[in-house]
Design a protein around this motif. Structure first.
Motif, PDB file in Angstrom:
ATOM      1  N   ILE A  67       0.860  -1.180   0.000  1.00  0.00           N
ATOM      2  CA  ILE A  67       0.000   0.000   0.000  1.00  0.00           C
ATOM      3  C   ILE A  67       0.899   1.234   0.000  1.00  0.00           C
ATOM      4  O   ILE A  67       1.729   1.399   0.877  1.00  0.00           O
ATOM      5  N   HIS A  68       0.741   2.101  -0.997  1.00  0.00           N
ATOM      6  CA  HIS A  68       1.519   3.336  -1.106  1.00  0.00           C
ATOM      7  C   HIS A  68       0.572   4.532  -1.071  1.00  0.00           C
ATOM      8  O   HIS A  68      -0.586   4.420  -1.407  1.00  0.00           O
ATOM      9  N   GLY A  69       1.068   5.685  -0.704  1.00  0.00           N
ATOM     10  CA  GLY A  69       0.332   6.935  -0.848  1.00  0.00           C
ATOM     11  C   GLY A  69      -0.988   7.002  -0.106  1.00  0.00           C
ATOM     12  O   GLY A  69      -2.006   7.325  -0.699  1.00  0.00           O
ATOM     13  N   LEU A  70      -0.991   6.693   1.160  1.00  0.00           N
ATOM     14  CA  LEU A  70      -2.214   6.780   1.952  1.00  0.00           C
ATOM     15  C   LEU A  70      -2.587   8.231   2.249  1.00  0.00           C
ATOM     16  O   LEU A  70      -1.720   9.074   2.413  1.00  0.00           O
ATOM     17  N   ALA A  71      -3.883   8.489   2.346  1.00  0.00           N
ATOM     18  CA  ALA A  71      -4.386   9.798   2.771  1.00  0.00           C
ATOM     19  C   ALA A  71      -5.615   9.564   3.634  1.00  0.00           C
ATOM     20  O   ALA A  71      -6.491   8.782   3.264  1.00  0.00           O
ATOM     21  N   ALA A  72      -5.672  10.182   4.783  1.00  0.00           N
ATOM     22  CA  ALA A  72      -6.822  10.063   5.683  1.00  0.00           C
ATOM     23  C   ALA A  72      -7.620  11.358   5.593  1.00  0.00           C
ATOM     24  O   ALA A  72      -7.169  12.402   6.046  1.00  0.00           O
ATOM     25  N   LEU A  73      -8.799  11.298   4.989  1.00  0.00           N
ATOM     26  CA  LEU A  73      -9.624  12.480   4.749  1.00  0.00           C
ATOM     27  C   LEU A  73     -10.843  12.457   5.661  1.00  0.00           C
ATOM     28  O   LEU A  73     -11.336  11.404   6.046  1.00  0.00           O
ATOM     29  N   ASN A  74     -11.355  13.631   5.961  1.00  0.00           N
ATOM     30  CA  ASN A  74     -12.606  13.687   6.725  1.00  0.00           C
ATOM     31  C   ASN A  74     -13.781  13.736   5.756  1.00  0.00           C
ATOM     32  O   ASN A  74     -13.610  13.861   4.554  1.00  0.00           O
TER      33      ASN A  74
END
Length: 82
Positions: A67-74
């Motif tokens: 898994i690359h390039g994770l982003a945690a968004l609201n």
């Protein structure tokens, strides 16, 4: 043909491969939660305060898939602007 050796290596068919389980490739933080991308193709959810594993998701057992390039968004990130 060169591509055959590369395909065999990627499929785990060549001994001496450098790919190993739990190789960290992605990291995102949202408030007190870490989302960690590791091989084989998994996302771990860890509580920052306690260090406890909250949840895990795995979509492949191939150690060459990460898994690359994770982003945690609201939730607001997915709402349209008017």
């Amino acid at each position: 043909m060169c591509w055959r050796k590369e395909a065999l290596w990627k499929a785990g068919g060549i001994k001496g491969s450098v790919a190993e389980p739990l190789f960290v490739r992605g990291l995102a933080r949202r408030e007190d939660t870490l989302f960690i991308g590791v091989s084989p193709a998994s996302i771990l959810q860890v509580d920052v305060k306690t260090g406890a594993l909250v949840d895990a998701y795995q979509y492949s057992s191939n150690v060459h898939a990460c898994i690359h390039g994770l982003a945690a968004l609201n939730g607001a990130a997915f709402q349209s602007e008017s």
